[in-house]
Design a protein around this motif. Sequence first.
Motif, PDB file in Angstrom:
ATOM      1  N   GLU A 112      -6.206   1.528   7.329  1.00 40.18           N
ATOM      2  CA  GLU A 112      -6.778   2.867   7.172  1.00 40.18           C
ATOM      3  C   GLU A 112      -5.789   3.921   7.650  1.00 40.18           C
ATOM      4  O   GLU A 112      -5.246   3.813   8.746  1.00 40.18           O
ATOM      5  N   LEU A 113      -5.532   4.900   6.805  1.00 42.99           N
ATOM      6  CA  LEU A 113      -4.718   6.039   7.214  1.00 42.99           C
ATOM      7  C   LEU A 113      -5.615   7.000   7.972  1.00 42.99           C
ATOM      8  O   LEU A 113      -6.737   7.278   7.558  1.00 42.99           O
ATOM      9  N   LYS A 114      -5.132   7.505   9.078  1.00 46.04           N
ATOM     10  CA  LYS A 114      -5.899   8.403   9.950  1.00 46.04           C
ATOM     11  C   LYS A 114      -5.429   9.841   9.770  1.00 46.04           C
ATOM     12  O   LYS A 114      -4.348  10.097   9.288  1.00 46.04           O
ATOM     13  N   TYR A 122       3.710   0.622   2.811  1.00 43.23           N
ATOM     14  CA  TYR A 122       3.352  -0.369   3.823  1.00 43.23           C
ATOM     15  C   TYR A 122       3.170  -1.705   3.109  1.00 43.23           C
ATOM     16  O   TYR A 122       2.731  -1.743   1.962  1.00 43.23           O
ATOM     17  N   TRP A 123       3.486  -2.799   3.791  1.00 44.88           N
ATOM     18  CA  TRP A 123       3.182  -4.088   3.204  1.00 44.88           C
ATOM     19  C   TRP A 123       2.880  -5.124   4.259  1.00 44.88           C
ATOM     20  O   TRP A 123       3.368  -5.080   5.383  1.00 44.88           O
ATOM     21  N   PHE A 124       1.984  -6.024   3.858  1.00 44.87           N
ATOM     22  CA  PHE A 124       1.612  -7.188   4.653  1.00 44.87           C
ATOM     23  C   PHE A 124       2.238  -8.405   3.978  1.00 44.87           C
ATOM     24  O   PHE A 124       2.232  -8.515   2.748  1.00 44.87           O
ATOM     25  N   LEU A 167       0.865  -1.175   0.000  1.00 46.42           N
ATOM     26  CA  LEU A 167       0.000   0.000   0.000  1.00 46.42           C
ATOM     27  C   LEU A 167       0.903   1.228   0.000  1.00 46.42           C
ATOM     28  O   LEU A 167       1.858   1.297   0.786  1.00 46.42           O
ATOM     29  N   LEU A 168       0.606   2.186  -0.854  1.00 44.57           N
ATOM     30  CA  LEU A 168       1.477   3.338  -1.022  1.00 44.57           C
ATOM     31  C   LEU A 168       0.810   4.598  -0.488  1.00 44.57           C
ATOM     32  O   LEU A 168      -0.136   5.112  -1.081  1.00 44.57           O
ATOM     33  N   GLY A 169       1.322   5.093   0.660  1.00 41.72           N
ATOM     34  CA  GLY A 169       0.844   6.344   1.234  1.00 41.72           C
ATOM     35  C   GLY A 169       1.626   7.520   0.675  1.00 41.72           C
ATOM     36  O   GLY A 169       2.446   7.369  -0.231  1.00 41.72           O
TER      37      GLY A 169
END
Length: 172
Positions: A141-143, A115-117, A108-110
């Motif tokens: 979820e990004l907060k 991020y990675w699982f 996942l690219l913020g």
Amino acid sequence: LNLSIALPSDWNCYKNPAPGKYKFSWQLLPAKLKVWAMFVGKIYSPADNVHVRQIAVGDVAILKSFFNAYAVRPDSWSEYTVSETPAVVYIADYVDEGRAMVEYRSYLLGKSMVYWFVFRVEKELFEANKIQFDSIINSFELKNKSDVQIEAGRGNITDRIIVPGERVGEYT
């Protein structure tokens, strides 16, 4: 870090106290320990201007030299969005100590982090666990606030990693 993930109520987790070159690294622990799983974050420069799939493809090249017979299933690549964050997932087969294994990865690219699982499981157990893996990934979820939460079962306290009935540690 401004993020949260939700773990199944029978999973636990702990923060790696020395994540090395990563911003953070959390080991995710299912109840029966038949799955090896982790959630990792690394600082990413938007100036690099790469697509999330390019990051995954770069890691695949490294993993091919690390795991025996590591091969991504060509039809398994899927690009999608999780909580307005670009994501990619793939499935790879490999062999570990003579056992047929599957690795399920999602990146996942913020705005400033990737991020990675990673989920690793014996091949015959993969399909039975895939729905649970997707549930964890899709809970990302990004907060808008500057805290980190991991929600595990009924536990959920800002700035702490919590599992049902037990405080595991604090994340700073």
